[in-house]
Design a protein around this motif. Structure first.
Motif, PDB file in Angstrom:
ATOM      1  N   ASN A 133      -8.280  -1.168  30.800  1.00 40.90           N
ATOM      2  CA  ASN A 133      -6.864  -0.885  31.058  1.00 40.90           C
ATOM      3  C   ASN A 133      -6.481   0.379  30.291  1.00 40.90           C
ATOM      4  O   ASN A 133      -7.212   0.847  29.430  1.00 40.90           O
ATOM      5  N   GLY A 176      -5.768  -7.512  31.817  1.00 39.65           N
ATOM      6  CA  GLY A 176      -6.707  -7.519  30.698  1.00 39.65           C
ATOM      7  C   GLY A 176      -6.217  -8.340  29.518  1.00 39.65           C
ATOM      8  O   GLY A 176      -5.028  -8.295  29.157  1.00 39.65           O
ATOM      9  N   VAL A 177      -7.143  -9.021  28.902  1.00 40.95           N
ATOM     10  CA  VAL A 177      -6.822  -9.810  27.711  1.00 40.95           C
ATOM     11  C   VAL A 177      -6.592  -8.853  26.530  1.00 40.95           C
ATOM     12  O   VAL A 177      -5.706  -9.073  25.704  1.00 40.95           O
ATOM     13  N   THR A 178      -7.350  -7.783  26.468  1.00 38.24           N
ATOM     14  CA  THR A 178      -7.155  -6.800  25.392  1.00 38.24           C
ATOM     15  C   THR A 178      -5.792  -6.118  25.569  1.00 38.24           C
ATOM     16  O   THR A 178      -5.067  -5.904  24.592  1.00 38.24           O
ATOM     17  N   LYS A 190     -11.728 -11.094  38.573  1.00 39.41           N
ATOM     18  CA  LYS A 190     -12.878 -10.321  38.074  1.00 39.41           C
ATOM     19  C   LYS A 190     -14.088 -10.677  38.941  1.00 39.41           C
ATOM     20  O   LYS A 190     -14.993 -11.408  38.510  1.00 39.41           O
ATOM     21  N   GLU A 249      -6.125   2.119  36.302  1.00 42.14           N
ATOM     22  CA  GLU A 249      -6.919   1.771  35.113  1.00 42.14           C
ATOM     23  C   GLU A 249      -8.231   2.538  35.100  1.00 42.14           C
ATOM     24  O   GLU A 249      -8.548   3.268  36.037  1.00 42.14           O
ATOM     25  N   ALA A 289     -13.532   0.123  33.793  1.00 41.77           N
ATOM     26  CA  ALA A 289     -13.635  -1.238  33.238  1.00 41.77           C
ATOM     27  C   ALA A 289     -12.704  -1.401  32.040  1.00 41.77           C
ATOM     28  O   ALA A 289     -12.995  -2.132  31.109  1.00 41.77           O
ATOM     29  N   LEU A 296      -6.618  -5.083  36.503  1.00 45.63           N
ATOM     30  CA  LEU A 296      -7.024  -6.407  36.043  1.00 45.63           C
ATOM     31  C   LEU A 296      -6.075  -6.742  34.885  1.00 45.63           C
ATOM     32  O   LEU A 296      -5.781  -5.877  34.050  1.00 45.63           O
ATOM     33  N   GLY A 314     -10.410  -2.654  26.525  1.00 49.09           N
ATOM     34  CA  GLY A 314     -11.049  -3.748  27.254  1.00 49.09           C
ATOM     35  C   GLY A 314     -11.977  -4.476  26.296  1.00 49.09           C
ATOM     36  O   GLY A 314     -12.247  -3.979  25.192  1.00 49.09           O
ATOM     37  N   THR A 315     -12.492  -5.598  26.720  1.00 53.22           N
ATOM     38  CA  THR A 315     -13.367  -6.375  25.844  1.00 53.22           C
ATOM     39  C   THR A 315     -14.590  -5.561  25.451  1.00 53.22           C
ATOM     40  O   THR A 315     -14.971  -5.519  24.283  1.00 53.22           O
ATOM     41  N   ARG A 349      -8.431 -17.048  33.149  1.00 51.09           N
ATOM     42  CA  ARG A 349      -8.524 -16.008  34.191  1.00 51.09           C
ATOM     43  C   ARG A 349      -9.704 -16.290  35.118  1.00 51.09           C
ATOM     44  O   ARG A 349      -9.610 -16.149  36.344  1.00 51.09           O
ATOM     45  N   TYR A 375     -16.545  -4.492  41.601  1.00 50.01           N
ATOM     46  CA  TYR A 375     -17.163  -3.555  40.673  1.00 50.01           C
ATOM     47  C   TYR A 375     -17.951  -2.444  41.353  1.00 50.01           C
ATOM     48  O   TYR A 375     -18.335  -1.481  40.700  1.00 50.01           O
TER      49      TYR A 375
HETATM   50  C1  LIG Z   1     -11.581  -3.320  35.847  1.00 57.36           C
HETATM   51  C2  LIG Z   1     -11.258  -3.781  34.463  1.00 57.36           C
HETATM   52  N1  LIG Z   1     -10.028  -3.558  33.968  1.00 57.36           N
HETATM   53  C3  LIG Z   1      -9.677  -3.958  32.739  1.00 57.36           C
HETATM   54  C4  LIG Z   1     -10.583  -4.613  31.904  1.00 57.36           C
HETATM   55  C5  LIG Z   1     -10.156  -5.091  30.555  1.00 57.36           C
HETATM   56  O1  LIG Z   1     -10.004  -6.477  30.562  1.00 57.36           O
HETATM   57  P1  LIG Z   1     -10.246  -7.357  29.270  1.00 57.36           P
HETATM   58  O2  LIG Z   1      -9.425  -6.747  28.188  1.00 57.36           O
HETATM   59  O3  LIG Z   1      -9.780  -8.713  29.631  1.00 57.36           O
HETATM   60  O4  LIG Z   1     -11.685  -7.294  28.968  1.00 57.36           O
HETATM   61  C6  LIG Z   1     -11.878  -4.839  32.374  1.00 57.36           C
HETATM   62  C7  LIG Z   1     -12.862  -5.491  31.520  1.00 57.36           C
HETATM   63  O5  LIG Z   1     -13.188  -6.608  31.681  1.00 57.36           O
HETATM   64  C8  LIG Z   1     -12.224  -4.428  33.678  1.00 57.36           C
HETATM   65  O6  LIG Z   1     -13.450  -4.641  34.166  1.00 57.36           O
END
Ligand SMILES: Cc1ncc(COP(=O)(O)O)c(C=O)c1O
Length: 308
Positions: A196, A217-219, A157, A191, A194, A215, A254-255, A58, A162
Motif C-alpha cells: 500500500n 493492508g494490515v500494515t 488476496k 498501490e 505488493a 488490498l 506491507g508485511t 482477511r 498477482y
Molecule cells: C497487492 C498488495 N497490496 C498491499 C499489500 C500489503 O498488505 P499487508 O500489509 O496486509 O501485507 C500486499 C501485501 O500483502 C499486497 O500484495
C-alpha cells in the motif's frame, strides 16, 4: 530461500521437501488460490506473530467471497500456525498460508465435489528490499492499471491477482526502477505491486481509500492507527498522479516490505531524494518498537508463541 524443517500440508506436518502437488492441479492452471502473508518477529518477549487474527480474517473473507470450501475457523488456523513456528524452531520468519483448488482436472466451473487444499508454511525471509530498506527505493508509475473490482476483487488476496502485480513489477525493474505504483482505471493512485502507499503533504498523512483498487493492508491499517496515536491527521482519499510528484514524503508498506521510503517517482525526487523524510522516519521507528514488543499500547497486535 533456505528450506526450513516442516510445512503444515492438508492436515499434518510434513517434511519441507515432501510438500508437493500434481501438475494438473486447478490452482496452477487458473490461479484459483487465496493466500496470506504475515510475519513472526523476534521480540523482547520471544517470537510473536503480528496481527495474525486480522490476516486470517482477511483470508477467510476471501475464501467466503470466492466460494472456496475450507473447514477451518480463525482460532484453528492460529493454533496450527503457532505449532508451525514451534516445530520449525524459528525466532522470526514470514508465514504463507494458501488455500488452493486442488482438483486435478481441466475446466473452469467449480463443481460440487471439487477438492480444496490448505498449506501453511514458514519461510526464512529477510528484508524485501534488502539493503535499500533504510535508504529508500526508486519507483515508476506503471503502464499497467491495477485490476478493477469489476474484473477481480482487489480486496481478496487471490493468486490470480498477482499476475497483474508481476507484470507491473517486472516492467519497472526491467527499466531500472526498484518498484512501481499502479493507478486505478479511473487514474487514481492505487498501490505498489505488493504494498500500500502513503503520501505526506503539509504534515497530513494520506492514503488511497479501499475503493481505489487496493488490498486492505494490515500494515496500512496499523500505520493509520500509529499515526493517529501520534497526533497526525490521517486521511483516506483519492490521490492523483501529479500529487505523487509533489508530495513532501512518500512511503510504501506491507508485511513483506514493512515500511519503505520512496526517494523518487518517474525520476522526480521525493523531498530531498534521500532516505526517509521526518514523518516516515517517525512512523517507521514506532512500527519497529511495536514489532519488537516494546510498546504496550499496541501489545494486542502480537500473538506470542508459547514454547512448552
Ligand atoms: C497487492 C498488495 N497490496 C498491499 C499489500 C500489503 O498488505 P499487508 O500489509 O496486509 O501485507 C500486499 C501485501 O500483502 C499486497 O500484495
Amino acid at each position: 530461500m533456505k528450506p526450513l524443517s516442516k510445512i503444515w500440508f492438508n492436515g499434518k506436518f510434513i517434511n519441507w521437501k515432501e510438500a508437493k502437488i500434481h501438475i494438473l492441479t486447478h490452482a496452477l492452471h487458473y490461479g484459483t488460490a487465496i493466500f496470506e502473508g504475515m510475519r513472526c518477529y523476534e521480540t523482547v518477549h520471544g517470537p510473536a506473530i503480528f496481527r495474525m487474527r486480522e490476516h486470517y480474517t482477511r483470508f477467510l473473507n476471501g475464501v467466503k467471497a470466492y466460494q472456496f470450501k475450507l473447514d477451518y475457523n480463525v482460532e484453528e488456523l492460529i493454533k496450527i500456525t503457532e505449532k508451525l513456528i514451534v516445530k520449525n524452531k524459528v525466532k522470526s520468519c514470514y508465514i504463507r498460508p494458501i488455500c488452493y483448488m486442488a482438483s486435478e482436472r481441466l475446466g473452469l466451473g467449480m463443481v460440487e465435489n471439487d477438492k480444496f487444499g490448505l498449506a501453511i508454511m514458514a519461510l526464512d525471509f529477510g528484508r524485501y528490499f534488502g539493503s535499500k530498506t533504510g535508504k529508500g527505493i526508486t519507483c515508476s508509475v506503471s503502464s499497467w492499471k491495477r485490476i478493477s473490482s469489476t474484473t477481480l476483487s482487489p480486496h481478496v488476496k487471490a493468486s490470480a491477482n498477482y499476475l497483474n502485480s508481476v507484470l507491473a513489477r517486472f516492467e519497472a525493474t526491467n527499466s531500472g526502477f526498484d518498484e512501481t505504483i499502479m493507478l486505478s482505471e479511473e487514474g487514481h493512485v492505487s498501490e505498489g505491486s505488493a504494498e500500500n502507499i502513503f503520501i505526506v503533504q503539509d504534515g497530513e498523512i494520506i492514503t488511497p481509500p479501499l475503493y481505489d483498487g487496493i488490498l486492505a493492508g494490515v500494515t496500512r491499517d496499523s500505520i493509520m492507527a500509529i499515526a493517529k496515536e501520534e497526533g497526525y491527521i490521517v486521511k483516506e482519499k483519492s490521490i492523483l498522479r501529479d500529487e505523487l510528484y509533489t508530495a513532501d514524503e512518500v512511503f510504501l508498506c506491507g508485511t513483506a516490505a514493512e515500511i519503505i521510503p520512496v526517494i523518487s517517482i518517474d525520476k522526480r525526487k521525493v523531498g530531498k531524494g534521500k532516505g526517509a523524510g521526518p514523518i516516515t522516519k517517525e512512523i517507521t521507528d514506532s512500527f519497529r518498537t511495536i514489532v519488537s514488543g516494546k510498546d504496550e499500547r499496541f501489545g494486542k497486535w502480537l500473538d506470542y508463541i508459547k514454547y512448552k
